[in-house]
Design a protein around this motif. Structure first.
Motif, PDB file in Angstrom:
ATOM      1  N   ARG A 175      50.061  41.622 -22.465  1.00 20.71           N
ATOM      2  CA  ARG A 175      49.360  42.843 -21.755  1.00 20.71           C
ATOM      3  C   ARG A 175      48.336  42.741 -22.504  1.00 20.71           C
ATOM      4  NH1 ARG A 175      54.664  43.894 -20.074  1.00 20.71           N
ATOM      5  NH2 ARG A 175      54.891  45.126 -18.442  1.00 20.71           N
ATOM      6  N   ASN A 176      47.914  41.509 -22.732  1.00 22.01           N
ATOM      7  CA  ASN A 176      46.781  41.189 -23.247  1.00 22.01           C
ATOM      8  C   ASN A 176      45.713  39.976 -22.358  1.00 22.01           C
ATOM      9  OD1 ASN A 176      46.453  42.782 -26.113  1.00 22.01           O
ATOM     10  ND2 ASN A 176      48.720  41.490 -26.259  1.00 22.01           N
ATOM     11  N   LYS A 177      45.293  39.951 -23.216  1.00 23.19           N
ATOM     12  CA  LYS A 177      43.446  38.976 -22.485  1.00 23.19           C
ATOM     13  C   LYS A 177      43.381  37.565 -22.995  1.00 23.19           C
ATOM     14  CE  LYS A 177      41.100  43.343 -21.733  1.00 23.19           C
ATOM     15  NZ  LYS A 177      39.899  43.693 -21.213  1.00 23.19           N
TER      16      LYS A 177
ATOM     17  N   SER B 145      45.735  35.620 -19.111  1.00 24.66           N
ATOM     18  CA  SER B 145      45.133  34.397 -18.899  1.00 24.66           C
ATOM     19  C   SER B 145      45.648  33.208 -19.042  1.00 24.66           C
ATOM     20  CB  SER B 145      43.854  35.200 -18.342  1.00 24.66           C
ATOM     21  OG  SER B 145      43.624  36.538 -18.118  1.00 24.66           O
ATOM     22  N   PHE B 146      47.038  33.265 -19.456  1.00 24.42           N
ATOM     23  CA  PHE B 146      46.825  31.584 -19.729  1.00 24.42           C
ATOM     24  C   PHE B 146      47.011  30.983 -18.591  1.00 24.42           C
ATOM     25  CE2 PHE B 146      49.189  33.946 -22.817  1.00 24.42           C
ATOM     26  CZ  PHE B 146      48.883  33.184 -24.470  1.00 24.42           C
ATOM     27  N   SER B 147      45.933  29.181 -18.824  1.00 22.68           N
ATOM     28  CA  SER B 147      46.352  27.898 -17.802  1.00 22.68           C
ATOM     29  C   SER B 147      47.109  27.035 -18.553  1.00 22.68           C
ATOM     30  CB  SER B 147      44.967  28.283 -17.473  1.00 22.68           C
ATOM     31  OG  SER B 147      43.515  27.888 -18.954  1.00 22.68           O
ATOM     32  N   GLY B 148      46.861  25.973 -17.640  1.00 16.55           N
ATOM     33  CA  GLY B 148      47.706  24.646 -18.119  1.00 16.55           C
ATOM     34  C   GLY B 148      48.693  24.965 -17.567  1.00 16.55           C
ATOM     35  N   SER B 149      49.516  24.029 -18.425  1.00 19.31           N
ATOM     36  CA  SER B 149      51.061  23.679 -17.900  1.00 19.31           C
ATOM     37  C   SER B 149      51.808  24.061 -18.959  1.00 19.31           C
ATOM     38  CB  SER B 149      50.851  22.168 -17.831  1.00 19.31           C
ATOM     39  OG  SER B 149      50.830  21.394 -18.321  1.00 19.31           O
ATOM     40  N   ILE B 150      53.287  24.013 -19.399  1.00 21.94           N
ATOM     41  CA  ILE B 150      54.420  24.538 -20.034  1.00 21.94           C
ATOM     42  C   ILE B 150      54.118  22.997 -21.282  1.00 21.94           C
ATOM     43  CG2 ILE B 150      56.516  24.716 -21.196  1.00 21.94           C
ATOM     44  CD1 ILE B 150      57.146  26.179 -18.505  1.00 21.94           C
TER      45      ILE B 150
ATOM     46  N   GLY C 134      54.182  33.268 -38.662  1.00 18.34           N
ATOM     47  CA  GLY C 134      54.751  32.981 -39.507  1.00 18.34           C
ATOM     48  C   GLY C 134      55.848  34.244 -39.780  1.00 18.34           C
ATOM     49  N   ILE C 135      55.242  35.042 -38.987  1.00 17.67           N
ATOM     50  CA  ILE C 135      56.008  36.646 -38.964  1.00 17.67           C
ATOM     51  C   ILE C 135      57.460  36.155 -38.134  1.00 17.67           C
ATOM     52  CG2 ILE C 135      56.237  39.232 -39.029  1.00 17.67           C
ATOM     53  CD1 ILE C 135      53.267  39.362 -39.299  1.00 17.67           C
ATOM     54  N   SER C 136      58.669  36.645 -38.292  1.00 14.15           N
ATOM     55  CA  SER C 136      59.654  36.223 -37.647  1.00 14.15           C
ATOM     56  C   SER C 136      60.023  36.816 -36.231  1.00 14.15           C
ATOM     57  CB  SER C 136      61.078  36.570 -38.430  1.00 14.15           C
ATOM     58  OG  SER C 136      61.237  37.842 -38.708  1.00 14.15           O
ATOM     59  N   ASN C 137      59.802  38.084 -36.494  1.00 10.54           N
ATOM     60  CA  ASN C 137      59.726  39.125 -35.164  1.00 10.54           C
ATOM     61  C   ASN C 137      58.146  39.798 -35.310  1.00 10.54           C
ATOM     62  OD1 ASN C 137      60.348  41.497 -33.595  1.00 10.54           O
ATOM     63  ND2 ASN C 137      62.232  41.175 -33.948  1.00 10.54           N
ATOM     64  N   LEU C 138      57.009  39.051 -34.316  1.00  9.70           N
ATOM     65  CA  LEU C 138      55.715  39.322 -34.066  1.00  9.70           C
ATOM     66  C   LEU C 138      56.073  40.077 -32.286  1.00  9.70           C
ATOM     67  CD1 LEU C 138      53.113  39.241 -34.709  1.00  9.70           C
ATOM     68  CD2 LEU C 138      53.090  36.998 -33.464  1.00  9.70           C
ATOM     69  N   ARG C 139      55.393  41.779 -32.391  1.00 10.41           N
ATOM     70  CA  ARG C 139      55.259  42.364 -31.078  1.00 10.41           C
ATOM     71  C   ARG C 139      54.146  42.777 -31.374  1.00 10.41           C
ATOM     72  NH1 ARG C 139      60.395  44.966 -30.162  1.00 10.41           N
ATOM     73  NH2 ARG C 139      62.063  44.080 -31.639  1.00 10.41           N
ATOM     74  N   LEU C 140      52.881  42.401 -30.450  1.00 12.13           N
ATOM     75  CA  LEU C 140      51.333  42.694 -30.149  1.00 12.13           C
ATOM     76  C   LEU C 140      51.206  43.578 -28.606  1.00 12.13           C
ATOM     77  CD1 LEU C 140      49.647  40.040 -31.889  1.00 12.13           C
ATOM     78  CD2 LEU C 140      50.363  42.040 -32.780  1.00 12.13           C
ATOM     79  N   SER C 141      52.949  43.475 -28.099  1.00  8.81           N
ATOM     80  CA  SER C 141      52.165  43.795 -26.537  1.00  8.81           C
ATOM     81  C   SER C 141      51.341  45.095 -26.576  1.00  8.81           C
ATOM     82  CB  SER C 141      53.471  44.437 -25.785  1.00  8.81           C
ATOM     83  OG  SER C 141      54.729  43.560 -26.445  1.00  8.81           O
ATOM     84  N   ASN C 142      50.706  45.198 -24.813  1.00 11.13           N
ATOM     85  CA  ASN C 142      49.785  46.396 -24.332  1.00 11.13           C
ATOM     86  C   ASN C 142      48.576  46.603 -25.186  1.00 11.13           C
ATOM     87  OD1 ASN C 142      49.165  47.611 -22.100  1.00 11.13           O
ATOM     88  ND2 ASN C 142      50.936  49.349 -23.582  1.00 11.13           N
ATOM     89  N   ASN C 143      47.991  45.490 -25.915  1.00  9.97           N
ATOM     90  CA  ASN C 143      46.401  45.784 -26.299  1.00  9.97           C
ATOM     91  C   ASN C 143      45.646  45.019 -25.357  1.00  9.97           C
ATOM     92  OD1 ASN C 143      47.207  47.386 -29.237  1.00  9.97           O
ATOM     93  ND2 ASN C 143      48.547  46.026 -29.475  1.00  9.97           N
ATOM     94  N   SER C 144      44.513  45.252 -26.196  1.00 11.60           N
ATOM     95  CA  SER C 144      43.296  44.436 -25.367  1.00 11.60           C
ATOM     96  C   SER C 144      42.687  43.223 -26.041  1.00 11.60           C
ATOM     97  CB  SER C 144      42.275  45.253 -25.047  1.00 11.60           C
ATOM     98  OG  SER C 144      42.650  46.047 -24.133  1.00 11.60           O
ATOM     99  N   ILE C 145      43.568  42.276 -26.663  1.00 13.22           N
ATOM    100  CA  ILE C 145      43.426  41.134 -27.718  1.00 13.22           C
ATOM    101  C   ILE C 145      43.051  40.060 -26.845  1.00 13.22           C
ATOM    102  CG2 ILE C 145      44.011  39.954 -29.546  1.00 13.22           C
ATOM    103  CD1 ILE C 145      46.423  41.862 -30.196  1.00 13.22           C
ATOM    104  N   SER C 146      41.733  39.668 -27.367  1.00 17.67           N
ATOM    105  CA  SER C 146      41.537  38.326 -26.185  1.00 17.67           C
ATOM    106  C   SER C 146      41.127  36.796 -27.411  1.00 17.67           C
ATOM    107  CB  SER C 146      40.391  39.065 -25.705  1.00 17.67           C
ATOM    108  OG  SER C 146      38.608  39.202 -26.393  1.00 17.67           O
TER     109      SER C 146
END
Length: 785
Positions: free
Chosen positions: A433-435, A456-461, A404-416
Motif C-alpha cells: 500500500r505504497n507507490k 505499481s511494481f512491473s516486470g516479472s518475478i 538489513g532490519i529483520s522485521n520491516l513494516r512500512l505498510s499503508n503510506n505514500s512512499i514512492s
C-alpha cells in the motif's frame, strides 16, 4: 620396585573399586523407589517415556529422576518433555502428590504434559511433608486441570518457586491468603488460572518475601486493590496483563521501589500516567499498552535511566513528544508509541543517547517524512512505521538503510520511487500500500514473509527468488507484474500462502506445487490450461481462488484430499491480510480469520461438477459462476452444512433444484441465475429468503420467490395434453373413490355382523339357505340338459 605392568594393574584395580564403591553409595533408596512406582501408576504413558521406571532397575537411573550421590535419596523429579518433543510426547493421567513422601525431594517439574487431574492424598503422620521442596512446576497441562484443595499445597513451607500457570483455580476465593502462607516463596506464577476474586482482607496477609508475581490472563474485572502493593516492597516482577482490571493506577504502586518489570497491558485502565512513575528508578520494562490512558506522557518518565523497554502504545495519549522525553533513557532498547495521537516535535539534528532494537510508531499519523533520528539507529531489528502518513519520494534512500532490519513494516503510506536496485535482507517485509514503481527489489534468500501488494511494481518475478527456501507467505496482490510466476515459486517447499491476484501473470498451473500450501490466490490474471488434479490433493489447502483467468477443461475428477475442507483442521497462522471474495463481494480479512473457499468462477470450464467436491463438507464458499459447467445439483449437497455462499450462476446446469438444499441452514448468499433449472423451487425457509435475482434466467423454474407454478395459477387451462392428464387423473380418482367406498361399506356391514351375535347367526343362516337353494337349482338344470 613395582614394574610398569604392576602399576597399570594397580591403577585399574583402584578405578574398578572406585566405580563399585560409587555405585553402591548411589543405589536408590528402597522406600523412594516404592513411592515413585505408586506415582507412576496414575500416569498414562503412550510413548514409553517412563520405560526405564521398573522395580528391576535402580531408580536413580530412571529417566527424569536424580539422586544424591552419597545417600541415594531422590532429590529431583523432572518429567517435562524436551522442547522438540512436547508436541507429541506428553504424559497423561493424574499428578499424584504421593511424591511429597520423598523426604529429600527439592525439585519437581511436571510442566507441559497432558495431565488432567491433581490428586493430593493425606500425608502419613511420620512424613515431614517434603520439607525440603524448593521448586514446584505444574504449569500448562490439560486445559481443565484443577486443584480441589489448594490449602494442602500451602503446607510446603520451604517452597521458593511455584508455577501453576494454566491450572484452573476459579473456585478459590481466598487464593491470595493461601499463597501468602508460604514464608519463603520468592516466585509465584498464576497466569491463566481463571482467577476472579481478591479477598478484601489484605491487611492480614504476609507476602513480604515475594519477588515475582504473575497474575496475567485472569478474569478479575475490578480495580486494583490499593492495599495489594503495601504487602511487600521486595517485589521486582509484576504482571497483571490481560486480566480485565480497570480504574486508575493506585498510589500504593509507588511503594514498589525495587520493581524492575511492570506489565499492565491489555486491560481497561484509565486516567493519566502519574508523575510518581519517575520514582521507580529500577524499572527496566514498562508495558501500559492497550489500555485507556489519557493525557500527556509525564516528563518524569525520562528519569527512568534503567529503562530498557517502554510500551505505551494503543492508548488515548495526546500532547507533544520530543527528544526531551527520551534524552536520559540511555539503556532504551524497545520503544512502542503506536496507535496514539502524539504531536512529534523532534529536532532534526537530534542524536539519541540509545540504540534501539525495536521501534513501533505505527498508526500515529504524525509523520510526513522519515524521522531523521531513525537513521542513527544502527541496531534496529524491528521497525514498524505502518500507516503514519509518510509521503517521502526518497524511498530508495530509506530502504537502503532499512534493508538489513529483520522485521520491516512500512505498510499503508505514500512512499514512492523505483527500488529495483535496493536489496532487502529482512526476513519479514511489509511495504504494501505504497507507490513503489519499477521492477521488484532484490530480496535475501532468508526471507520468510513478503508483502509487496497494492503498489505499481512491473516486470516479472526475478530468477533468484528460486533460492528463497525459507519463504512461507508471499503477497503480490494488485500490481502490474507479468510472466510465468509459478515457475519460480513451485519449488519453495515451505510456502503456505501464494497471493498473486490482480496482476498479468500467465502460463499454466504446475503439477508440483508446494505440498504445504494452505492458501492459493491466482485471481484476475491470465493463467491458462487445465486445473491439475494435484491441486485438489494438497492436504493442507483450505482456500483456493483461481477466478477470472483463462483456465479450461473440466474440474478434475480425482479423489480430493484437502483435509481442512473435509474435517475442518486448519493450522495456518500468519501476519498478512488476505483479499477474499465471498457472498458476491470482496472482503479483506486478517489472515488468521480463516475461510474455506473454492472459487473457480469466470473461466472456460465445462463438464459436470465432480461428486468429490460435494464431500468437502467444511467449505463455506463455493463460486463456479460464469463457466460452461453442466449437469445437476446432487442430493448429497445437503451434507455441506457449513456452506454460507453458493454461486452457480451463468452456466448450463439443468434439472430440478434438490429438496435437500433446504438443509443448508447457514446459507446466506445464493445465485443460481441464468441456467436451465426446471420445476418448483423447494419450499423451505432458507431458499425462500432469497430474492428473485437468485433464480432469474431459468425459464422453467417457478415457485416463491418467482411467480407461482402454472398448475397453481390456472388449473382449467385448455392445453389438450393438460386436459388429458386432468381427465386421466379425475378418472383414476373416481375409481379409487368407488373402490374405497365399496370396501368401507362391505367391511362396515361385515363388522356389524361379526360383532352382533344375533344378526350374525340370522345373516349366516339365510345366506346358507339361499346358497343351498341356488346350488340345487343349478344341479337340477344340469341334469335336465
Amino acid at each position: 620396585m613395582m614394574t610398569f605392568t604392576s602399576q597399570i594393574l594397580m591403577l585399574l584395580l583402584l578405578l574398578l573399586s572406585s566405580i563399585i564403591f560409587n555405585k553402591g553409595v548411589s543405589t536408590c533408596n528402597e522406600k523412594d523407589q516404592r513411592t515413585l512406582l505408586i506415582f507412576k501408576k496414575g500416569i498414562i504413558d503412550h510413548f514409553g517415556r517412563l520405560s526405564t521406571w521398573s522395580s528391576e532397575e535402580d531408580c536413580c537411573a530412571w529417566k527424569g529422576v536424580q539422586c544424591d550421590n552419597n545417600t541415594g535419596r531422590v532429590t529431583k523429579l523432572d518429567l517435562s518433555p524436551p522442547y522438540e518433543e512436547k508436541q507429541y510426547n506428553s504424559l497423561e493421567g493424574e499428578i499424584n502428590f504421593v511424591f511429597l513422601e520423598l523426604e529429600f525431594l527439592n525439585y519437581v517439574d511436571l510442566r507441559e504434559n497432558e495431565f488432567d487431574m491433581i490428586r493430593i492424598q493425606p500425608i502419613h503422620y511420620n512424613v515431614t511433608y517434603a520439607s525440603k521442596l524448593r521448586y514446584l512446576d505444574l504449569s500448562w497441562n490439560a486445559y481443565d486441570i484443577h486443584i480441589d484443595n489448594i490449602h494442602r499445597v500451602s503446607e510446603l513451607s520451604s517452597l521458593k518457586y511455584l508455577n501453576l500457570n494454566g491450572v484452573d483455580l476459579h473456585k478459590e476465593t481466598d487464593w491470595l491468603q493461601v499463597f501468602s502462607m508460604f514464608p519463603s516463596l520468592l516466585e509465584l506464577y498464576l497466569k491463566d488460572c481463571n482467577l476472579n476474586y481478591i479477598s478484601p482482607s489484605l491487611k492480614y496477609m504476609n507476602i513480604t518475601s515475594l519477588e515475582t508475581l504473575d497474575l496475567s490472563l485472569n478474569n478479575f474485572n475490578f480495580e486494583l486493590p490499593k492495599g495489594l502493593f503495601n504487602l511487600t516492597k521486595d517485589i521486582s516482577y509484576l504482571d497483571f496483563s490481560s486480566s480485565k482490571i480497570h480504574g486508575e493506577l493506585p498510589l500504593s504502586l509507588s511503594n514498589l521501589v525495587n520493581l524492575t518489570y511492570l506489565d499492565l497491558s491489555y486491560n481497561q485502565l484509565k486516567g493519566s500516567i502519574p508523575s510518581w512513575i519517575g520514582q521507580l528508578g529500577n524499572l527496566q520494562h514498562v508495558d501500559f499498552s492497550y489500555n485507556m490512558f489519557l493525557g500527556s506522557i509525564p516528563s518524569t518518565i525520562g528519569n527512568l535511566s534503567s529503562l530498557v523497554s517502554l510500551y505505551i502504545g494503543s492508548n488515548f495519549f495526546s500532547g507533544v513528544i520530543s527528544e526531551k522525553t527520551f534524552s536520559k533513557l540511555l539503556n532504551l532498547k524497545d520503544l512502542d508509541l503506536s496507535n496514539s495521537t502524539f504531536a512529534s516535535h523532534f529536532d532534526p539534528k537530534w542524536n539519541p543517547p540509545f540504540q534501539l532494537n525495536r521501534l513501533s510508531l505505527a498508526n500515529t499519523k504524525q509523520i510526513s517524512n522519515f524521522p531523521s533520528w531513525i537513521y542513527t539507529q544502527k541496531s534496529l531489528q524491528v521497525l514498524d512505521l505502518s500507516n503514519v502518513g509518510i509521503s517521502s519520494k526518497d524511498g530508495n534512500k530509506f530502504l537502503s538503510f532499512a534493508g538489513g532490519i529483520s522485521n520491516l513494516r512500512l505498510s499503508n503510506n505514500s512512499i514512492s520511487g523505483d527500488i529495483s536496485n535496493v536489496t532487502l535482507n529482512s526476513s519479514y517485509i511489509a511495504i504494501d500500500r505504497n507507490k513503489f514503481t519499477g521492477e521488484l527489489p532484490h530480496i535475501s534468500p532468508k526471507a520468510e514473509l513478503i508483502d509487496l501488494s497494492y503498489n505499481s511494481f512491473s516486470g516479472s518475478i526475478p530468477r533468484d527468488w528460486d533460492n528463497m527456501k525459507y519463504l512461507i507467505d508471499i503477497n503480490l496482490w494488485s500490481n502490474r507484474l507479468a510472466g510465468e510466476a509459478l515457475i519460480h515459486l513451485s519449488n519453495l517447499k515451505r510456502l503456505r500462502v501464494i497471493n498473486l491476484g490482480k496482476n498479468q501473470f500467465s502460463g499454466m498451473i504446475p503439477i508440483n506445487l508446494p505440498q504445504k500450501l494452505q492458501v492459493i490466490i491466482l485471481r484476475d490474471n491470465q493463467f491458462e490450461g487445465n486445473i491439475p488434479a494435484q491441486v485438489f490433493n494438497l492436504s493442507s489447502l483450505f482456500h483456493l481462488d483461481l477466478a477470472h483467468n483463462n483456465l479450461s477443461g473440466s474440474i478434475p475428477q480425482s479423489v480430493y484430499n484437502m483435509t481442512p475442507m473435509i474435517i475442518g483442521t486448519i493450522n495456518y497462522i500468519a501476519g498478512f491480510r488476505l483479499n477474499l471474495f465471498t457472498k458476491g463481494e470482496e472482503y479483506e480479512f486478517e489472515s488468521y480469520i480463516l475461510r474455506q473457499t473454492i472459487d473457480l468462477s469466470a473461466n472456460n470450464l465445462y463438464g459436470e461438477i465432480p461428486l468429490e467436491l460435494f464431500r468437502l463438507i467444511q467449505v463455506q464458499t463455493i463460486n463456479l459462476s460464469h463457466n460452461n459447467l453442466s449437469g445437476t445439483i446432487p442430493e448429497m449437497i445437503k451434507g455441506m452444512k457449513n456452506l454460507e455462499s453458493l454461486d452457480l450462476s451463468n452456466n448450463k446446469f439443468s434439472g430440478e433444484i434438490p429438496q435437500s438444499m433446504t438443509f443448508l441452514t447457514f446459507l446466506s448468499f445464493l445465485n443460481l441465475s441464468y441456467n436451465d433449472f426446471i420445476g418448483r423451487i423447494p419450499v423451505g425457509t432458507q431458499l425462500q429468503s432469497f430474492d428473485a435475482s437468485s433464480y432469474n434466467g431459468n425459464r422453467e423454474l417457478c415457485g416463491a420467490p418467482l411467480k407461482k407454478c402454472v398448475i397453481e395459477e390456472d388449473p382449467t387451462r385448455t392445453n389438450p395434453s393438460m386436459e388429458n392428464e386432468d381427465d386421466d387423473s379425475l378418472r383414476e380418482s373416481l375409481y379409487l373413490g368407488l373402490g374405497v367406498g365399496f370396501a368401507a361399506g362391505f367391511w362396515g356391514i361385515c363388522g356389524l355382523l361379526f360383532l352382533v351375535s344375533k344378526w350374525r347367526h340370522m345373516f349366516l343362516d339365510r345366506m346358507t339357505d339361499k346358497l343351498y337353494v341356488t346350488l340345487m337349482a343349478k344341479k337340477n338344470c344340469s341334469h335336465k340338459t
